[in-house]
Design a protein around this motif. Structure first.
Motif, PDB file in Angstrom:
ATOM      1  N   CYS A 137     -62.145  -0.866  14.013  1.00  0.00           N
ATOM      2  CA  CYS A 137     -62.260  -0.598  15.459  1.00  0.00           C
ATOM      3  C   CYS A 137     -60.860   0.166  15.989  1.00  0.00           C
ATOM      4  O   CYS A 137     -59.554  -0.220  15.904  1.00  0.00           O
ATOM      5  N   CYS A 160     -58.765  -1.089  18.784  1.00  0.00           N
ATOM      6  CA  CYS A 160     -58.391  -2.386  18.858  1.00  0.00           C
ATOM      7  C   CYS A 160     -57.084  -2.436  18.591  1.00  0.00           C
ATOM      8  O   CYS A 160     -56.342  -1.633  17.454  1.00  0.00           O
ATOM      9  N   ARG A 184     -60.808  -8.435  15.798  1.00  0.00           N
ATOM     10  CA  ARG A 184     -61.803  -8.991  16.863  1.00  0.00           C
ATOM     11  C   ARG A 184     -63.010  -9.528  15.825  1.00  0.00           C
ATOM     12  O   ARG A 184     -63.499  -8.708  14.933  1.00  0.00           O
ATOM     13  N   GLU A 219     -66.563 -10.993  15.674  1.00  0.00           N
ATOM     14  CA  GLU A 219     -67.775 -10.690  16.565  1.00  0.00           C
ATOM     15  C   GLU A 219     -68.906 -12.033  16.546  1.00  0.00           C
ATOM     16  O   GLU A 219     -69.073 -12.270  15.551  1.00  0.00           O
ATOM     17  N   SER A 267     -65.194 -11.849  20.203  1.00  0.00           N
ATOM     18  CA  SER A 267     -65.690 -10.920  20.844  1.00  0.00           C
ATOM     19  C   SER A 267     -67.315 -11.008  21.075  1.00  0.00           C
ATOM     20  O   SER A 267     -67.653 -11.693  20.101  1.00  0.00           O
ATOM     21  N   GLY A 288     -70.117  -3.343  19.589  1.00  0.00           N
ATOM     22  CA  GLY A 288     -70.161  -1.967  20.012  1.00  0.00           C
ATOM     23  C   GLY A 288     -71.760  -1.658  19.703  1.00  0.00           C
ATOM     24  O   GLY A 288     -72.686  -2.533  19.756  1.00  0.00           O
ATOM     25  N   CYS A 315     -71.759  -0.456  12.919  1.00  0.00           N
ATOM     26  CA  CYS A 315     -70.985  -1.790  12.965  1.00  0.00           C
ATOM     27  C   CYS A 315     -72.036  -2.583  13.437  1.00  0.00           C
ATOM     28  O   CYS A 315     -72.514  -3.771  12.917  1.00  0.00           O
ATOM     29  N   HIS A 370     -64.000  -6.892  12.969  1.00  0.00           N
ATOM     30  CA  HIS A 370     -63.242  -5.351  13.306  1.00  0.00           C
ATOM     31  C   HIS A 370     -61.993  -5.573  12.959  1.00  0.00           C
ATOM     32  O   HIS A 370     -61.481  -6.345  13.634  1.00  0.00           O
TER      33      HIS A 370
END
Length: 415
Positions: free
Chosen positions: A160, A163, A167, A169, A220, A224, A228, A255
């Protein structure tokens, strides 16, 4: 008594794991190649069969009970190390270097996993793969699962570039909208991957304690709209489709930021922290619970008011031993609401500690195939169709209010 109202007697934590049928286990199948059933023998009296298939075997392994001050005795002499898949990505776009590739490749091999502040630990063997940044790479792990490969946990790692902290996900969207072409030249704008819908992992990351990890991180709900997210989406759906376990093996997407914000060594350690948290047993007995997300044509959500304390909840109940999440969901709604449903996908998981047991409540997207919902008075006093945006004033059961807030905020309902 059926459903989430039913009393629960805590039982020791059961670790479920798929293992290969080899001479190391001492198992002698009594049926012919390709047969399935429960008739097999083993030289080890500590193993209890649940399902037998020639190529793979599902075994429940219950650790010996130990005193509260003793370290749990995990049966690695029977299981061997846990098998973990870690993936990274090749460079893409203007990036000449992708740290996720180096992290993944550097983690390959044997590791002794533990969590800070806990005496529990377990051995793991990590297999690393580097994925291409295109549709082929996005579906590679899902195709491996469909062909019969299996792991005890999967961690996808990606870069990322915006970032500062890692993160973790929680959710994968069915939508793609690319700002740059992928490595095959594909550049999709506002397109659905397929019609299966958004899905989430079956781990409650919101309960993770940051002091147990080697660096700060963010939770998160937006992976995105590039490769990913596409990779995470396909893997989560494939695990739900192909796993015979009560819940599929855990899977997360991590990420990581560029190396100017987090070194490869620090990112690697954080990845190991995530894997350890994913696979190590809970200190509390686990109760797997399914809760159904049923919607009508107006987008309203079906809620049920409990008969005992009159709080509102998503209808559902506890998984029976050796019953997978989809079968449990369909059984519970037939028992409680007298409707036949199809359990389509897992949307997310919320943990709730009650009476010394950890309830893991999995919100399941369901579609009614037959019947009209009717409340069973012994379980629910009434039913109601509710707009997800009108939920704040309701008296909720456990963490069901947080589940409705998630649905309202991230629009994870079928569409």
């Amino acid at each position: 008594m059926s459903g989430r109202n039913a009393p629960h007697v805590p039982t020791p934590k059961v670790i479920s794991r798929q293992i290969s049928l080899t001479s190391r286990t001492g198992m002698n199948p009594e049926r012919s190649l390709g047969a399935c059933g429960e008739n097999w023998t083993t030289k080890s009296s500590s193993m209890t069969p649940t399902t037998f298939c020639w190529r793979r075997l599902l075994v429940n392994l219950t650790p010996k009970l130990c005193r509260m001050d003793e370290k749990p005795n995990l049966p690695e002499n029977i299981m061997g190390p846990l098998r973990i898949l870690v993936t990274g990505f090749e460079p893409f776009g203007t990036h000449q270097y992708n740290p996720s590739q180096e992290v993944a490749l550097g983690l390959e091999g044997h590791h002794h996993l533990s969590i800070a502040g806990s005496e529990m630990s377990i051995n793991a063997e990590i297999t690393s793969r580097v994925l291409t940044v295109d549709e082929h790479g996005a579906i590679q792990t899902a195709n491996s699962l469909a062909s019969g490969e299996s792991w005890d946990a999967i961690l996808h790692i990606g870069l990322c570039d915006s970032c500062i902290h890692p993160r973790v996900e929680q959710r994968a969207q069915q939508r793609l909208s690319m700002r740059i072409p992928d490595n095959s030249g594909r550049m999709l704008h506002e397109q659905h991957i397929d019609g299966r819908g958004d899905t989430g992992c079956w781990i409650d990351i919101s309960t993770w304690k940051k002091q147990d990890f080697s660096c700060d991180f963010e939770l998160s709900y937006d992976a995105g709209l590039f490769v990913c997210n596409e990779t995470y989406y396909h893997t989560l759906h494939a695990l739900q489709l192909h796993s015979a376990l009560q819940l599929p093996p855990p899977c997360l997407f991590l990420h990581i930021p560029p190396t100017e914000h987090l070194s490869v060594a620090s990112a690697s350690q954080f990845a190991l922290d995530c894997i350890a948290t994913m696979v190590l047993p809970s200190p509390n007995p686990i109760v797997e619970v399914v809760a159904g997300l049923v919607t009508n044509k107006q987008g309203q959500v079906l809620l049920a008011q409990r008969s005992d304390d009159h709080t509102w909840e998503f209808p559902g109940g506890k998984c029976e031993p050796n019953e997978n999440w989809a079968d449990a969901m369909e059984r519970e709604l037939l028992e409680e609401l007298n409707v036949k449903v199809e359990a389509n996908r897992i949307l997310g998981t919320w943990e709730h500690l009650r009476n010394g047991s950890m309830l893991r409540i999995h919100l399941i997207d369901c579609s009614i195939s037959f019947g009209q919902p009717r409340a069973d008075p012994s379980v629910h006093a009434s039913l109601m169709w509710c707009d997800p945006l009108d939920h704040e004033s309701m008296n909720w059961t456990g963490r069901d209010g947080a589940m409705m807030e998630y649905i309202a905020k991230y629009n994870s309902m079928p569409r």
